[in-house]
Design a protein around this motif. Structure first.
Motif, PDB file in Angstrom:
ATOM      1  N   THR A 100     -12.931 -14.446  21.859  1.00  0.00           N
ATOM      2  CA  THR A 100     -13.690 -14.015  23.029  1.00  0.00           C
ATOM      3  C   THR A 100     -13.719 -12.497  23.137  1.00  0.00           C
ATOM      4  O   THR A 100     -14.776 -11.896  23.373  1.00  0.00           O
ATOM      5  CB  THR A 100     -13.082 -14.621  24.305  1.00  0.00           C
ATOM      6  OG1 THR A 100     -13.090 -16.045  24.198  1.00  0.00           O
ATOM      7  CG2 THR A 100     -13.872 -14.210  25.531  1.00  0.00           C
ATOM      8  N   ALA A 101     -12.554 -11.856  22.967  1.00  0.00           N
ATOM      9  CA  ALA A 101     -12.496 -10.399  23.050  1.00  0.00           C
ATOM     10  C   ALA A 101     -13.287  -9.750  21.919  1.00  0.00           C
ATOM     11  O   ALA A 101     -13.982  -8.753  22.124  1.00  0.00           O
ATOM     12  CB  ALA A 101     -11.038  -9.926  23.022  1.00  0.00           C
ATOM     13  N   ALA A 102     -13.192 -10.309  20.707  1.00  0.00           N
ATOM     14  CA  ALA A 102     -13.925  -9.743  19.576  1.00  0.00           C
ATOM     15  C   ALA A 102     -15.437  -9.846  19.803  1.00  0.00           C
ATOM     16  O   ALA A 102     -16.197  -8.920  19.500  1.00  0.00           O
ATOM     17  CB  ALA A 102     -13.529 -10.453  18.291  1.00  0.00           C
ATOM     18  N   ALA A 103     -15.896 -10.991  20.344  1.00  0.00           N
ATOM     19  CA  ALA A 103     -17.322 -11.159  20.599  1.00  0.00           C
ATOM     20  C   ALA A 103     -17.798 -10.198  21.683  1.00  0.00           C
ATOM     21  O   ALA A 103     -18.878  -9.595  21.572  1.00  0.00           O
ATOM     22  CB  ALA A 103     -17.611 -12.604  21.002  1.00  0.00           C
ATOM     23  N   ALA A 104     -17.006 -10.042  22.750  1.00  0.00           N
ATOM     24  CA  ALA A 104     -17.375  -9.099  23.805  1.00  0.00           C
ATOM     25  C   ALA A 104     -17.423  -7.679  23.260  1.00  0.00           C
ATOM     26  O   ALA A 104     -18.303  -6.886  23.623  1.00  0.00           O
ATOM     27  CB  ALA A 104     -16.380  -9.204  24.960  1.00  0.00           C
ATOM     28  N   MET A 105     -16.469  -7.349  22.391  1.00  0.00           N
ATOM     29  CA  MET A 105     -16.484  -6.023  21.779  1.00  0.00           C
ATOM     30  C   MET A 105     -17.790  -5.766  21.047  1.00  0.00           C
ATOM     31  O   MET A 105     -18.379  -4.691  21.138  1.00  0.00           O
ATOM     32  CB  MET A 105     -15.296  -5.887  20.823  1.00  0.00           C
ATOM     33  CG  MET A 105     -15.243  -4.567  20.063  1.00  0.00           C
ATOM     34  SD  MET A 105     -16.203  -4.562  18.519  1.00  0.00           S
ATOM     35  CE  MET A 105     -15.175  -5.607  17.516  1.00  0.00           C
ATOM     36  N   GLY A 106     -18.273  -6.771  20.295  1.00  0.00           N
ATOM     37  CA  GLY A 106     -19.523  -6.604  19.564  1.00  0.00           C
ATOM     38  C   GLY A 106     -20.696  -6.325  20.489  1.00  0.00           C
ATOM     39  O   GLY A 106     -21.551  -5.479  20.199  1.00  0.00           O
ATOM     40  N   GLN A 107     -20.745  -7.021  21.641  1.00  0.00           N
ATOM     41  CA  GLN A 107     -21.829  -6.788  22.584  1.00  0.00           C
ATOM     42  C   GLN A 107     -21.753  -5.383  23.175  1.00  0.00           C
ATOM     43  O   GLN A 107     -22.779  -4.693  23.315  1.00  0.00           O
ATOM     44  CB  GLN A 107     -21.769  -7.823  23.715  1.00  0.00           C
ATOM     45  CG  GLN A 107     -21.984  -9.252  23.249  1.00  0.00           C
ATOM     46  CD  GLN A 107     -21.896 -10.235  24.400  1.00  0.00           C
ATOM     47  OE1 GLN A 107     -22.709 -10.191  25.313  1.00  0.00           O
ATOM     48  NE2 GLN A 107     -20.901 -11.114  24.364  1.00  0.00           N
ATOM     49  N   ILE A 108     -20.537  -4.948  23.518  1.00  0.00           N
ATOM     50  CA  ILE A 108     -20.381  -3.621  24.129  1.00  0.00           C
ATOM     51  C   ILE A 108     -20.715  -2.527  23.123  1.00  0.00           C
ATOM     52  O   ILE A 108     -21.395  -1.545  23.457  1.00  0.00           O
ATOM     53  CB  ILE A 108     -18.949  -3.460  24.674  1.00  0.00           C
ATOM     54  CG1 ILE A 108     -18.704  -4.474  25.788  1.00  0.00           C
ATOM     55  CG2 ILE A 108     -18.718  -2.049  25.178  1.00  0.00           C
ATOM     56  CD1 ILE A 108     -17.266  -4.533  26.262  1.00  0.00           C
ATOM     57  N   ARG A 109     -20.250  -2.682  21.884  1.00  0.00           N
ATOM     58  CA  ARG A 109     -20.544  -1.659  20.873  1.00  0.00           C
ATOM     59  C   ARG A 109     -22.049  -1.526  20.649  1.00  0.00           C
ATOM     60  O   ARG A 109     -22.591  -0.422  20.537  1.00  0.00           O
ATOM     61  CB  ARG A 109     -19.843  -2.018  19.560  1.00  0.00           C
ATOM     62  CG  ARG A 109     -20.179  -1.032  18.443  1.00  0.00           C
ATOM     63  CD  ARG A 109     -19.412  -1.307  17.160  1.00  0.00           C
ATOM     64  NE  ARG A 109     -19.946  -0.471  16.106  1.00  0.00           N
ATOM     65  CZ  ARG A 109     -20.741  -0.889  15.134  1.00  0.00           C
ATOM     66  NH1 ARG A 109     -21.095  -2.153  15.074  1.00  0.00           N
ATOM     67  NH2 ARG A 109     -21.189  -0.058  14.220  1.00  0.00           N
ATOM     68  N   THR A 110     -22.761  -2.660  20.595  1.00  0.00           N
ATOM     69  CA  THR A 110     -24.219  -2.615  20.427  1.00  0.00           C
ATOM     70  C   THR A 110     -24.873  -1.902  21.601  1.00  0.00           C
ATOM     71  O   THR A 110     -25.806  -1.095  21.416  1.00  0.00           O
ATOM     72  CB  THR A 110     -24.771  -4.046  20.301  1.00  0.00           C
ATOM     73  OG1 THR A 110     -24.167  -4.677  19.167  1.00  0.00           O
ATOM     74  CG2 THR A 110     -26.273  -4.039  20.134  1.00  0.00           C
ATOM     75  N   ALA A 111     -24.392  -2.191  22.826  1.00  0.00           N
ATOM     76  CA  ALA A 111     -24.957  -1.532  24.001  1.00  0.00           C
ATOM     77  C   ALA A 111     -24.717  -0.029  23.966  1.00  0.00           C
ATOM     78  O   ALA A 111     -25.601   0.761  24.334  1.00  0.00           O
ATOM     79  CB  ALA A 111     -24.354  -2.142  25.267  1.00  0.00           C
ATOM     80  N   VAL A 112     -23.529   0.386  23.530  1.00  0.00           N
ATOM     81  CA  VAL A 112     -23.228   1.823  23.455  1.00  0.00           C
ATOM     82  C   VAL A 112     -24.187   2.523  22.495  1.00  0.00           C
ATOM     83  O   VAL A 112     -24.712   3.611  22.797  1.00  0.00           O
ATOM     84  CB  VAL A 112     -21.769   2.048  23.018  1.00  0.00           C
ATOM     85  CG1 VAL A 112     -21.518   3.527  22.742  1.00  0.00           C
ATOM     86  CG2 VAL A 112     -20.813   1.559  24.090  1.00  0.00           C
ATOM     87  N   ARG A 113     -24.426   1.941  21.335  1.00  0.00           N
ATOM     88  CA  ARG A 113     -25.330   2.567  20.368  1.00  0.00           C
ATOM     89  C   ARG A 113     -26.737   2.706  20.945  1.00  0.00           C
ATOM     90  O   ARG A 113     -27.408   3.724  20.743  1.00  0.00           O
ATOM     91  CB  ARG A 113     -25.362   1.745  19.078  1.00  0.00           C
ATOM     92  CG  ARG A 113     -24.068   1.782  18.293  1.00  0.00           C
ATOM     93  CD  ARG A 113     -24.222   1.132  16.930  1.00  0.00           C
ATOM     94  NE  ARG A 113     -25.072   1.931  16.050  1.00  0.00           N
ATOM     95  CZ  ARG A 113     -24.649   2.920  15.275  1.00  0.00           C
ATOM     96  NH1 ARG A 113     -23.361   3.246  15.272  1.00  0.00           N
ATOM     97  NH2 ARG A 113     -25.485   3.575  14.511  1.00  0.00           N
TER      98      ARG A 113
END
Length: 688
Positions: free
Chosen positions: A516-529
């Motif tokens: 769950t944390a890894a998947a959320a990280m992926g969404q946040i990183r994409t949003a930051v870019r």
């Protein structure tokens, strides 16, 4: 002052309960009563957006029809008093909302040093929460089962009347003291060892046996069944241990009256402490073998299906035999009979008709009290080992399948040789209990490693494989996942080129573990870019990112440090959302933490962020890192930060070597948390 404002102020524990179970509004006002912050659930409770509230008098906004209460609140704010109570306020849509409010002075909240923090929750919801708490208190007080709560140092924090009666010690004689001090006449050290294991692993211990005498029955041995589970705060940090104790003497007195019965109880207690101490499949198998020998068997071997070692789903049925891996054997050496068995780590093949395979297929334990010619002849068709063991004095055998959650995992084989009595049905029952506990630990390890590996693959697939810094900027990075004893988290880093000589440096940490944390990280990183390419100031990037985090299906918090650096001018703008500040290393080798407003973690809601501007001398190095580098259980955070800047001070070193040095010095073994480090040299030394 209205009567509602004269109520007793809530305790700190009651306030903590608000944050955990109720939507709580956070309102900060200055000494004149003007609102300077409108956050958390304030908009949800009263309907006003922050831009409609900030700058207005809190009394004008919330109490327009109750002049007496408004005047009382104004006086409290002006005098710096703490007040608490409930009163009706006007919602933005015109309806009336009853709120419970707690206010306290907070000089650091505003620039003039006369601020006030107000926490508010819906009064009806607060009453329901208190009612639920009263219900739990009633259950605790009236339960016929002995109940206790221990802190993380295993000191009694609370006991119920039933436990007072069992122990023959009043509550005051328990509180603040350890079990070994209160009840020295029982196996208290074993019990504390079990509770420490619960604290360390989070895994409950069920049906642990307490045996001995208490002041309630000083002349009589008694037996109690104890169960322990860990109490955690909302972020999963341990607060203590809850214990339930049931007197089972009546069920055990016939058995416990004999030395053999006591020995079996002690063996089961010992097994609960020694088997499954880690999430390591192989080690658990060896622990089971070590516990069984010599108190239950002369020789023990533990084998599991190969699929278990590979973390795949084990087979529920066998149609062509079994491929097994030997995990444990005892004694490991110095026994001629044990040496006849395959060593630990060996792969064993059993055809469908072999006794081993049949035990797995039937899912039932197998007892051979005495080796006989017919049994040896039947086994000889598949292997010569039973005949060899018989010639070496082995005369009795048990095979007990390892079954957990409906899956057959393997089998434990127990043998007795010359000088030992034959196994009986009581031994088979005891072996079944040992096998059941070990099987659950083995399956926990299998499931854990499967999720750990999946989360790690997901985490690494979402981290950037190649970073492309702009001209004039040098980048290095390193990432170390949590060890197998801890789950993978949501740490990430990134470098986003924004133009000639300019890039955004990002590092963050999703609070949580696993997939769950890894998947959320992926969404946040994409949003930051995506946000980085809009050219927004860092504080606005974090504000937009805050909304993104709140929209993620699995609500959680995250920290982030966002910096935009221009290698040509040395100009750097940074904003922080609850993340550790970066270390700045100037060209002369001086290292220091950059003083940034810490900000609130992403996901709390409606908290403003601040951009800090700094100008870096050419050749300066920024070191961004996640909290896993500096936070350790029981460690002093300030000292770790001082050690960090001390280690980074000195000469000009390659960035790669600097990152390796940080991990080598600070990363614990095994690592308790993920660690990510991003290093950036901004500009070239000596440039004018």
């Amino acid at each position: 002052m209205p009567e509602s404002w004269a109520r007793k102020q809530p305790t700190a524990v009651e306030q903590a309960a608000w944050w955990d179970v109720l939507p709580v509004a956070l309102v900060v006002c200055d000494g004149d009563g003007r609102t300077v912050q409108w956050a958390m659930a304030a908009q949800t409770l009263l309907g006003y957006r922050p831009d409609e509230v900030v700058g207005r008098y809190v009394t004008e906004l919330l109490l327009p029809e109750d002049r007496e209460a408004a005047q009382a609140l104004s006086e409290a704010i002006a005098s710096g008093r703490s007040v608490a109570g409930s009163f009706p306020v006007r919602h933005r849509n015109g309806s009336v909302v009853n709120l419970e409010v707690w206010t306290c002075p907070a000089a650091e909240a505003v620039s003039d040093g006369r601020g006030m923090i107000c926490l508010a929750a819906d009064a009806r919801a607060a009453r329901r929460a208190r009612g639920a708490g009263a219900l739990l208190d009633g259950l605790f007080a009236r339960s016929p089962v002995g109940l206790a709560v221990f802190d993380t140092e295993l000191r009694f924090e609370q006991v119920n009347p039933a436990l007072e009666a069992m122990n023959g010690v009043a509550a005051a004689g328990h509180l603040g003291r350890r079990l070994v001090d209160v009840l020295p006449g029982v196996n208290a050290e074993q019990m504390e060892t079990a509770m420490r294991r619960v604290l360390d692993t989070g895994e409950p211990v069920v049906n642990f046996r307490r045996v001995g005498r208490t002041p309630a029955t000083p002349d009589l041995d008694r037996v109690w069944a104890c169960s322990y589970f860990r109490l955690d705060d909302p972020r999963g940090r341990p607060l203590g241990v809850s214990a339930s104790i049931i007197d089972v003497t009546a069920h055990q007195e016939d058995d416990a009256a004999t030395s053999g019965g006591r020995a079996r109880l002690e063996l089961l207690n010992d097994a609960s402490l020694r088997v499954g101490t880690t999430l390591d499949v192989a080690r658990t198998g060896q622990e089971l073998a070590d516990v069984a020998v010599p108190r239950l068997a002369d020789i023990a071997a533990v084998d599991v299906l190969a699929e278990v070692i590979e973390a795949a789903d084990p087979l529920t049925g066998l149609v062509s035999g079994a491929v097994m891996r030997r995990l444990g054997k005892a004694p490991a050496r110095a026994s001629t009979a044990a040496d006849a068995l395959a060593p630990v780590g060996a792969t064993l093949h059993f055809p469908i008709g072999a006794p081993y395979a049949q035990s797995l297929i039937d899912r039932r334990p197998y007892l051979l009290e005495h080796f006989d010619a017919a049994t040896l002849a039947r086994a000889a068709r598949h292997t010569a080992t039973p005949g060899r063991l018989h010639r070496l004095g082995v005369h009795s055998m048990m095979m007990v399948p390892l079954i957990a959650r409906g899956f057959v995992l393997g089998v434990a084989t127990l043998l007795r040789g010359a000088g030992s009595p034959a196994f009986g049905t009581a031994d088979l029952t005891l072996a079944g209990e040992l096998a059941a506990r070990a099987a659950l630990s083995i399956d926990n390890a299998r499931l854990y490693h499967r999720e750990h590996d999946t989360a790690l693959i997901l985490q690494r697939s979402m981290l950037p494989r190649h970073l492309n810094p702009p001209q004039g900027m040098e980048i290095a990075h390193c990432y170390q996942p949590a060890s197998d004893v801890n789950e993978v988290g949501g740490d990430w880093y990134d470098v986003v080129p924004l133009g000639p000589g300019t890039a955004a440096l990002v590092i963050g940490d999703v609070m949580g573990h696993g997939i769950t944390a890894a998947a959320a990280m992926g969404q946040i990183r994409t949003a930051v870019r995506s946000l980085a390419h809009l050219g927004l100031p860092p504080d606005q990037v974090l504000s937009h990112l805050e909304r993104t985090v709140q929209e993620i299906d699995d609500a959680m918090l995250a920290t982030c440090l966002y910096a935009v650096c221009d290698a040509t001018t040395g100009h750097c703008r940074l904003a922080c959302a609850g993340h550790p500040p970066p270390v700045l290393i100037t060209p002369d080798g001086t290292a220091r933490l950059l003083g940034l407003p810490p900000g609130a973690p992403l996901g709390i809601g409606d908290i403003p962020y601040v951009t800090t501007d700094v100008v870096l001398p050419p050749g300066s190095v920024l070191v961004l890192f996640t909290d896993g580098l500096i936070e350790t259980r029981g460690g002093d955070l300030d000292q770790r930060l001082r050690d960090l800047t001390g280690l980074l001070s000195g000469g000009d070193h390659p960035l790669d070597r600097m990152g390796d040095t940080l991990l080598g010095h600070f990363a614990p073994a095994p690592a308790q948390d993920d660690i990510a480090v991003l290093l950036a040299r901004i500009g070239r030394p000596g440039r004018q």
